[in-house]
Design an enzyme around this catalytic site. Structure first.
Site, PDB file in Angstrom:
ATOM      1  CB  SER A 132      83.686  -5.380 -20.497  1.00 47.62           C
ATOM      2  OG  SER A 132      84.737  -5.679 -21.401  1.00 47.62           O
ATOM      3  CG  HIS A 185      88.338  -4.867 -18.402  1.00 47.22           C
ATOM      4  ND1 HIS A 185      88.114  -6.088 -17.780  1.00 47.22           N
ATOM      5  CD2 HIS A 185      87.580  -4.877 -19.531  1.00 47.22           C
ATOM      6  CE1 HIS A 185      87.266  -6.794 -18.497  1.00 47.22           C
ATOM      7  NE2 HIS A 185      86.933  -6.092 -19.565  1.00 47.22           N
TER       8      HIS A 185
END
Length: 261
Positions: A132, A185
């Site tokens: 991710s 992230h």
């Protein structure tokens, strides 16, 4: 009754067979490592990015943590999100550039930034893994490109800058999905923004060197689904047929023959 789109396995099969080479390799590595963790669960511990375990003997973690996942669902969702983004990146920059970036700087830089924030700023020891980080890296780069042609999008009376879309998605996933690393992230998104601004082009070898390497090794001829770095000359999958003006085409003295029934 409303009609819903039907799942077509033939279209999915066709899409998978059209994936470029580096995208195939990275997705295969992600799936292969998940399969390997079934008999060898200790592989997660070896590949995970854990701040307190990092030293010069553990640098492999910076390359491995994006391709290692916690469980099957974690791996599945990341593969579905990453594959179209990675395919588009490879189609734009070529296989050799994509492979060099995603096996090097695109793991080292967000991972190193994460370690810096965790150990120096937050003084925490949260372990992260998963592709991710690449998803939000690529989303941020795409958002910057879209921002040039479409600077804003509207939600009700509000106009929101297009470039911040990945940041909104990061916040949303952090609220909705448990055990998601907000800092990880954000580190991936930060590297994506830097890449889109052009400040990181020095990480890629000069195009003349890459062209010479492709020609010398005959990569277009030897490797199926290889994407050339020179899109203008070679197209996406090697030399493509080009249009020839009708006046310059050799003409046959005989009339044309229809093909087929």
């Amino acid at each position: 009754m409303p009609s819903y789109p039907q799942f077509n396995p033939l279209r999915l099969r066709s899409y998978i067979f059209r994936l470029p080479l580096c995208t195939r390799l990275l997705v295969a590595a992600i799936i292969g490592l998940w399969v390997a963790t079934i008999p060898f669960p200790w592989l997660r511990e070896v590949a995970a990015l854990t701040p307190d375990k990092m030293d010069l003997t553990q640098m492999h973690r910076l390359n491995l943590f994006p391709v290692m996942h916690l469980n099957f669902l974690h791996m599945l969702f990341d593969v579905f999100a990453l594959t179209p983004l990675l395919e588009r990146f490879e189609a734009e920059f070529g296989t050799i550039v994509t492979l060099s970036l995603f096996t090097g700087p695109f793991g080292l830089l967000p991972g190193g930034l994460y370690l810096l924030l965790e150990k120096v700023v937050l003084r925490s020891n949260t372990t992260v893994m998963g592709s991710s980080v690449w998803v939000f890296l690529l989303l941020s780069a795409e958002a910057m490109k879209t921002h040039k042609t479409n600077p804003n999008f509207s939600i009700g009376p509000y106009k929101i800058p297009t470039w911040c879309t990945p940041l909104l998605l990061i916040l949303l996933t952090s609220f909705l999905i448990p055990r998601v690393s907000l800092i990880g992230h954000l580190c991936g998104a930060a590297i994506g923004y830097l890449w889109a601004t052009g400040w990181m082009k020095f990480l890629v070898p000069h195009e003349k060197i890459l062209r010479w390497l492709e020609t010398k090794l005959n990569l277009l001829g030897r490797l199926p689904h290889y994407v050339s770095v020179d899109q203008k000359t070679y197209g996406r999958y090697g030399v493509l047929p080009s249009a020839v003006p009708l006046g310059t085409m050799p003409r046959s003295p005989e009339g044309g023959q229809r093909l087929g029934p």
